[in-house]
Each structure stands twice: as structure tokens, then as C-alpha cells.
Design a protein around this motif. Structure first.
Motif, short mmCIF file in Angstrom:
data_model
loop_
_atom_site.label_atom_id
_atom_site.label_comp_id
_atom_site.label_asym_id
_atom_site.label_seq_id
_atom_site.Cartn_x
_atom_site.Cartn_y
_atom_site.Cartn_z
N THR A 191 -4.37 -4.88 -0.52
CA THR A 191 -3.74 -3.60 -0.81
C THR A 191 -3.16 -3.61 -2.22
N GLU B 145 -7.32 2.23 0.88
CA GLU B 145 -6.17 1.52 0.28
C GLU B 145 -6.52 0.12 -0.20
N ALA C 16 0.69 1.35 4.93
CA ALA C 16 1.60 2.02 3.98
C ALA C 16 2.95 1.31 3.96
N GLY C 17 3.40 0.95 2.76
CA GLY C 17 4.67 0.27 2.61
C GLY C 17 4.61 -1.21 2.89
N SER D 232 0.85 -1.20 0.00
CA SER D 232 0.00 0.00 0.00
C SER D 232 0.88 1.24 0.00
N ASP D 233 0.42 2.29 -0.67
CA ASP D 233 1.19 3.53 -0.67
C ASP D 233 0.61 4.56 0.29
N SER D 234 -0.38 4.15 1.08
CA SER D 234 -0.97 5.07 2.07
C SER D 234 -1.76 4.26 3.09
#
Length: 471
Positions: free
Chosen positions: A403, A456, A373-374, A367-369
């Protein structure tokens, strides 16, 4: 005379004689029976005394039904012969498998079934409001090959208007014409049924490959892991050289306990995979599927969450762990709610969940958010929806979410179409069969499949209607 090389090596040659194939001729009882039927038909047609116009109509009908393979063209031929040759308007009505009589073709702008009571259809020709209505019958000898069993073999009706002054001779002709339509229609229905059967079997082969053969490759992974543990036991037996007996024994016991735990874990994984594979094979290879040419549900009561969703999550948990994907179980996975005990096909519904989890395993990316996230994450959840939220009645919603980037807008309407793969698949393998299978099975349970993007998460969810115990 000296015979030239290559000449006269024909039927007199034993070698050539071996190549002569004789067509079997009817003999004995067959010859007598067939000769009798031909003579009987000659007498029948002499007795019918059809006019040249009527004979021409039957000949043209036979010519055109062989010319046109499309069913709509065939139906057009059926109603245009009365119009063009006799100047009579007509309509063709056929029964559906649900015994609903519908107009399939008319020489007029519109036509409705001529019978006042659609539940009580005549089995003999009748005159209704200047219209002559003839039953269209299938071939009794092969009537069981239809997808439904029509009463007295009647599969529809031919309505010919302007029949107020029809003679008995006219009525006989239209009965014979309707009979010819019936036999042709019957053969075409069987042809379509056979095409459907063949298409289903082709899809079934794909489903077996997707749902059984590909996942079965995990057995190789399990056995490789098992082999490493067995080798580990052998290594333990060789340890302890140069150490005191007590220290060596203590170390060996510690390592053996560790190996024992891993072997037990491997046993459970193999056992669960074997149980699921057996269930899938039993479900996909049922005789009823092949007989009907479609998936046939065998419902039994089961808790959809604890009896179907949870076992699939347990089976996939090690794979998610190996892929470094966090698996989150949001809802209670062993609920006691009696509403969750539903009449479902356990084997097919288990494969629905398996396909959704398999896709999540293949296509989840970081996931980028948001909360993850990450990281890569997948969650499973369920909730009960009120009548206004689901499929028109109180229902169960089951979600499998992952995600990763949101799916392209143009992909979403086609996600559940056969053979379709979205633009986000990258190098991940696949056939586009899984989500098509999922949609088929959910819809057979009167439910629906869908996709939505929330935060996400790419969420694939099914909504199943809840049946009370009485229904």
C-alpha cells in the motif's frame, strides 16, 4: 683545491650510486632469440617486396589504430585504407559469440556476407564474384581470452572488391593486411571483455553490500533481543522473595515458559537468517561469475512457491510485524502443483524475492482508501498464466504488492535501471541497486520484471516461463 659544498656529489658518491637504476639488457638465449626474429622479419619483408603504396598503407594503418580508441572508428580505418589508398571498396565482417557473421563496416552503402552457406565459412582466402575474402584471425596464444572459441582462430573476414585481376603478390598483401586487422580486433575484444568483467565485479560488490552486508545488520537486532531474554532469565531467578515457595515456583515456571517460547522464536529467526545469508554468499561468490564476468545460473529443480517464495515470507514476517505492516499471503504457499517445480537458480531467485520484500518493508505507507484504508499492508500472490498472457508461453506470475501512493509516471520506466531511486523514497535509505539486480536475474531466467498500480496497491511482479519436464 678546496671543494665547494654541494659540488661533485654525483655518481662518484656512494649515496648517489644507490640511486642509479640499470635497465636489464637481454642476454644469453633471449638475446639470440630476439636477434634471430628481427633478422627473420627483415628477410620476410625483403621477400614480400611490397610496393611503396602497400608499405604506406600498413604504416598508416598502424598509426591510425593507435590514434582511434573507439571501435567504430577502428572499423572505419580498416575499410577506408583500401578505398583511399587503392581505390578499392571493402567490407569488414565479424563473427558474434553465436557464430553469426555480420557486417560491421563497409566503404559502400550496404554489404551482405559474401558466403552462400553461413554455416560453412572458409578458413583460407577465397575469390568470390570478383571479391577477395580473407579470414581475420585472432592471436592463437590468447584466443582462450575471447568470450567464444572461434574455429581455427577465425573471428571475421575482410572482403576487398575488384579483385579479379589480383596477382599472387596482391593477395599476399591483403592477407597480411587482414592479419593486422585480426590482431588489433582481438586485442580490442579482450579489452571490452575485461571492461565488462571489471564492471560486473563492481556491480557484484554493490550486490554483496545490498543483499548480504546490509541485511546482516539484523544479526545485531537478533542478538540484542536474545540478550534481553537472557537477562530475563536472570531476573526470574531473583524473584520470589517474601512469597511462599509454592507461589514463587509457580510464578517462575510461568515466566520460564514464556521466556522459553521467546528464545525458541529468536533461535528460529537467527537460524533462518543464517541459512539465507550463507545461501546468498555462496551464490554471489561463485567462481563461475568471476570467470565469465557476469552472473552464471546454476539451475536445479525447485518449487518456486514453496521452496523459494515461502521461506522468504517466513524470514520477513517478524520484520513486517515489528513495522506494524499486515502481511497477507493470498495464494497457497505450499502448493503441490508439479508445474511449479522449475529449473531455477535457487540462491539468486531467493535474492530476487528478498529484494522485493525488503523494498516493501522500507517503502510501504498507509493506504488512503480501499480495504486497508489507514493501515499499512503487503501481500504476496502467484498465478499461472496462459501463453497469451505472459512471455509468449505458459508462465508463472509472482506478485509482491504494498500500500501507499502511486508511483510517479516519470519514475516507472526507470525503476529497474541501475542506481535509480524514485521520488517516493523520502528519507528511506537505499542505493538503487536492488531492482536492477532483480531485473538482471529474472531476465537471465528468460523472464521479465514489471510494475503496475491496481487500486490501493503498488504491484511489483515477475513473469517466468514454465518449462515442462522434457525441456
Amino acid at each position: 683545491m678546496k671543494k665547494e659544498k654541494g659540488k661533485d656529489e654525483t655518481a662518484c658518491s656512494p649515496k648517489a650510486a644507490e640511486k642509479v637504476y640499470m635497465c636489464p639488457l637481454p642476454g644469453g638465449e633471449d638475446a639470440v632469440r630476439m636477434s634471430g626474429r628481427v633478422e627473420q622479419k627483415i628477410e620476410d619483408y625483403q621477400r614480400y617486396e611490397f610496393t611503396p603504396q602497400q608499405k604506406s598503407a600498413l604504416n598508416i594503418f598502424f598509426d591510425l589504430v593507435q590514434e582511434y580508441e573507439d571501435e567504430e572508428d577502428f572499423h572505419a580505418v580498416c575499410v577506408m585504407i583500401p578505398k583511399v589508398i587503392f581505390g578499392l571498396e571493402s567490407s569488414l565482417f565479424l563473427l558474434s559469440p553465436q557464430s553469426v557473421l555480420t557486417c560491421r563496416r563497409s566503404s559502400m552503402d550496404a554489404a551482405a556476407p559474401p558466403f552462400d552457406d553461413p554455416q560453412s565459412l572458409p578458413s583460407v582466402p577465397v575469390l568470390i564474384h570478383e571479391s577477395f575474402c580473407c579470414p581475420i584471425r585472432g592471436n592463437h596464444k590468447i584466443i582462450d581470452q575471447l568470450p567464444f572459441v572461434p574455429e581455427e582462430d577465425v573471428i571475421g573476414y575482410l572482403e576487398v572488391q575488384g579483385a579479379g585481376d589480383f596477382s599472387e603478390h596482391d593477395r599476399l598483401f591483403w592477407e597480411k593486411y587482414a592479419n593486422r586487422i585480426g590482431f588489433q580486433q582481438h586485442l580490442r575484444m579482450i579489452h571490452e571483455e575485461n571492461k565488462g568483467h571489471l564492471s560486473f565485479i563492481q556491480n557484484l560488490v554493490r550486490d554483496i553490500g545490498h543483499n548480504v552486508i546490509v541485511p546482516n545488520m539484523y544479526f545485531k537486532l537478533f542478538f540484542n533481543r536474545l540478550k534481553r531474554q537472557i537477562d530475563g532469565v536472570g531476573n526470574i531467578c531473583e524473584t520470589g522473595a517474601g512469597e511462599s515457595a509454592e507461589a514463587a515456583l509457580s510464578q517462575m515456571m510461568k515466566e520460564l515458559r514464556n521466556v522459553h517460547g521467546k528464545l525458541e522464536e529468536q533461535f528460529l529467526e537467527i537460524s533462518r537468517h543464517y541459512e539465507q545469508t550463507s545461501l546468498y554468499l555462496e551464490t554471489l561468490l561463485r567462481q563461475s561469475h568471476f570467470e565469465k564476468g557476469r552472473y552464471v545460473l546454476e539451475r536445479r529443480e525447485a518449487n518456486v512457491i514453496s521452496g523459494i517464495l515461502r521461506p522468504q515470507l517466513l524470514q520477513f514476517a517478524p520484520r513486517f510485524r515489528d513495522a506494524k505492516i499486515t502481511l497477507v499471503q493470498k495464494g497457497e504457499m505450499e502448493p503441490k502443483n508439479p508445474e511449479l517445480v522449475q529449473p531455477v537458480d535457487v540462491g539468486l531467485m531467493a535474492q530476487v524475492i528478498s529484494n522485493l520484500l525488503s523494498n516493501a518493508l522500507k517503502y510501504t505507507t498507509a493506504s488512503d482508501s480501499g480495504e486497508y484504508a489507514g493501515k499499512k499492508a503487503v501481500y504476496a500472490d502467484w498465478k499461472i498464466l496462459d501463453a497469451g498472457q505472459g512471455v509468449g508461453r505458459r508462465s508463472l506470475k509472482v506478485e509482491i504488492a504494498s500500500t501507499g501512493p502511486e508511483l510517479a509516471v516519470q519514475d516507472v520506466p526507470q525503476l529497474f535501471m541501475q542506481g535509480y531511486r524514485g521520488g517516493n523514497v523520502g528519507s528511506a535509505g537505499g542505493t538503487g541497486q536492488g531492482l536492477f539486480f532483480v531485473r538482471q536475474i529474472v531476465e537471465l531466467h528468460e523472464g521479465r520484471m514489471s510494475y503496475e498500480r491496481v487500486g490501493e496497491w503498488n504491484i511489483f511482479y515477475m513473469i517466468l516461463p514454465l518449462h515442462d519436464s522434457e525441456s
